[in-house]
Scaffold this motif. Sequence first.
Motif, PDB file in Angstrom:
ATOM      1  N   LYS A 299      50.460  55.140  35.233  1.00  0.00           N
ATOM      2  CA  LYS A 299      49.784  54.038  34.541  1.00  0.00           C
ATOM      3  C   LYS A 299      49.768  52.787  35.407  1.00  0.00           C
ATOM      4  N   ALA A 300      50.882  52.512  36.108  1.00  0.00           N
ATOM      5  CA  ALA A 300      50.959  51.329  36.969  1.00  0.00           C
ATOM      6  C   ALA A 300      50.037  51.437  38.168  1.00  0.00           C
ATOM      7  N   THR A 303      46.113  51.265  36.520  1.00  0.00           N
ATOM      8  CA  THR A 303      45.788  49.927  36.005  1.00  0.00           C
ATOM      9  C   THR A 303      46.909  48.967  36.385  1.00  0.00           C
ATOM     10  N   PRO A 304      47.006  48.588  37.671  1.00  0.00           N
ATOM     11  CA  PRO A 304      48.107  47.734  38.134  1.00  0.00           C
ATOM     12  C   PRO A 304      48.060  46.339  37.519  1.00  0.00           C
ATOM     13  N   ALA A 305      49.233  45.750  37.364  1.00  0.00           N
ATOM     14  CA  ALA A 305      49.342  44.414  36.761  1.00  0.00           C
ATOM     15  C   ALA A 305      48.720  43.332  37.639  1.00  0.00           C
ATOM     16  N   THR A 306      48.487  43.633  38.912  1.00  0.00           N
ATOM     17  CA  THR A 306      47.879  42.647  39.805  1.00  0.00           C
ATOM     18  C   THR A 306      46.441  42.327  39.442  1.00  0.00           C
ATOM     19  N   GLY A 307      45.814  43.217  38.656  1.00  0.00           N
ATOM     20  CA  GLY A 307      44.412  43.011  38.295  1.00  0.00           C
ATOM     21  C   GLY A 307      43.440  43.446  39.370  1.00  0.00           C
ATOM     22  N   ASP A 323      46.613  51.609  31.110  1.00  0.00           N
ATOM     23  CA  ASP A 323      46.792  50.524  30.157  1.00  0.00           C
ATOM     24  C   ASP A 323      45.442  50.283  29.488  1.00  0.00           C
ATOM     25  N   SER A 326      43.661  46.963  29.917  1.00  0.00           N
ATOM     26  CA  SER A 326      43.349  46.456  31.254  1.00  0.00           C
ATOM     27  C   SER A 326      41.835  46.393  31.483  1.00  0.00           C
TER      28      SER A 326
END
Length: 549
Positions: A299-300, A303-307, A323, A326
Amino acid sequence: MKKKTIAIILALCFVLGAALTGCGGDGGETTKGASADTGEKVKLTVGLPQNANVSSYTDNAFTKYLEEKANVELDFVYFPSTGEDYVRKLTLMAAAGEEMPDVLWGFTSLSNNSRNEFGDAGYLLDLTDLIEEYAPDYKAALEKLDDSQRKRLENRATSETGAIYGMPLFGNVTIWDDLQAILFINQDWLDTLGMKAPETVDELYTVLKAFKEKDPNGNGIADEIPMFGRTNAINNITTWVINAYVYYNDTYNLNVTDGKLWAPYTTDEYRQALIFLNKLCEEGLLSDLSFSAGTAEMKAMVTPATGVSQVGIWAGHPSVYADQTSPLLEEYTPYSGLLKDETGLGGHIVLDPTNLYFPLMITADCEYPEAAMRFCNVFYQDETISRQRHGEKGVDWIEEKGELTVGGEGYIKVVNPDAFFKGNKTWCANGGGIYTAENYLAIMASDSHHETVINGLMKACHDNVFPLIVQPEERCEDVTYTSEQYETSHSLKSSIVSYTLEQRNLFILGTIDINDDAQWNNYLSELDRLGQQDYLSIMQEVYDSQENE
């Protein structure tokens, strides 16, 4: 009912060794209620594979709904979550003479033959008369199936002795979960590079090279992961590529041509596929994390949190392996994955027909089988199926007519898309029922942006991928065994499947050199040692007997 000791259970116990931990009921005294015929509330124990995403089974909206509908009080006996482990625990309980829960729910990994073994040995009740007397909704659901579906269900449900020991979970609708690999490709990357989705193996290689080397995410960093998935179920990135070379279904691992069975994983075409996959892996075009990453790690990556998107092509269910909130999901479009036939045996998209199970059973230890059957019958009501999948009516979903992702009209408008995946609104699994597009799928309408995106992906998959599905006309799937055939073939298949999957990964990763003839011949020799020819002979007999019915 007097229970017999059965050879398969004792054999399993000998092989498996020490028992797992004991039953994990909710505690307290479990005095059972009055007879079902008095109309008084009866206490039933339900054994089920415990899902870690369920915060509480007792303080649970679905539990309370079932208790009210069936006029029962439910207590739970928890089994391990994985199929191999909960079947092992059930086997050990039987061998040890432990008292069984009244009802077993969600045991989809218990094979038909194993279920019938348990039943014929006296551990499960024959449900034939109980269904006739106390299951009107189940019988009504059967009547809505066409003749071929009913025949398939009846053949799979009935043991050699004519008994019925389980009730079905049957999906009477084709959805993207039935694909062996749900694939997505980053359309923004393709547009940036002026490319199109690949239609051949050579085009796939070219696209993946461009994803790796030409900075399609535009951040000036060589952080792109050209292709990523996992190596099981609907995430199966490797089996997807193999099907460009030879038809290969991980669930049903033998192919058929003119009535004769053969093993695709021993062919030169299969070896060619592994050579290509090894090349992708060695050049960093297929991430080696595909062979080790867990759900959270996948998942990371998707759809990484960095966008900033990182993955070009990935396989998996976006509701699980991405995510859903996202905005990166909007960069992706469903990808058919249909690659042109490379060898004369490939060019396929695999649609896995494993949508029929019998995971709902009543044990011989049940004191009130009539009440238990009334409880089981509730799972064949439309509202129960909708609640099992989407949560509490009026809270997690409401009735509102609209278009379904697969076409046609439905009535389920989702308000809380997370109800099935965590919390105390459902049991986070499908454990019984005959579901259809109407009672199972949500309409396209949504009040949340991310749900609109997910629905759009689902609809695009249905509209653009499903029409391209190509499978051989002859397939060895969903066969019915005698007890003797199953006991022998299942043991052989388990060893062969375990070995072929292990070796496949090692060949692709380069741990074993797929280009070395000696290594390939060692692989084939080990398959023979494991009983490959005996397995083929038994399965040919099974296939022939079914074709001649």
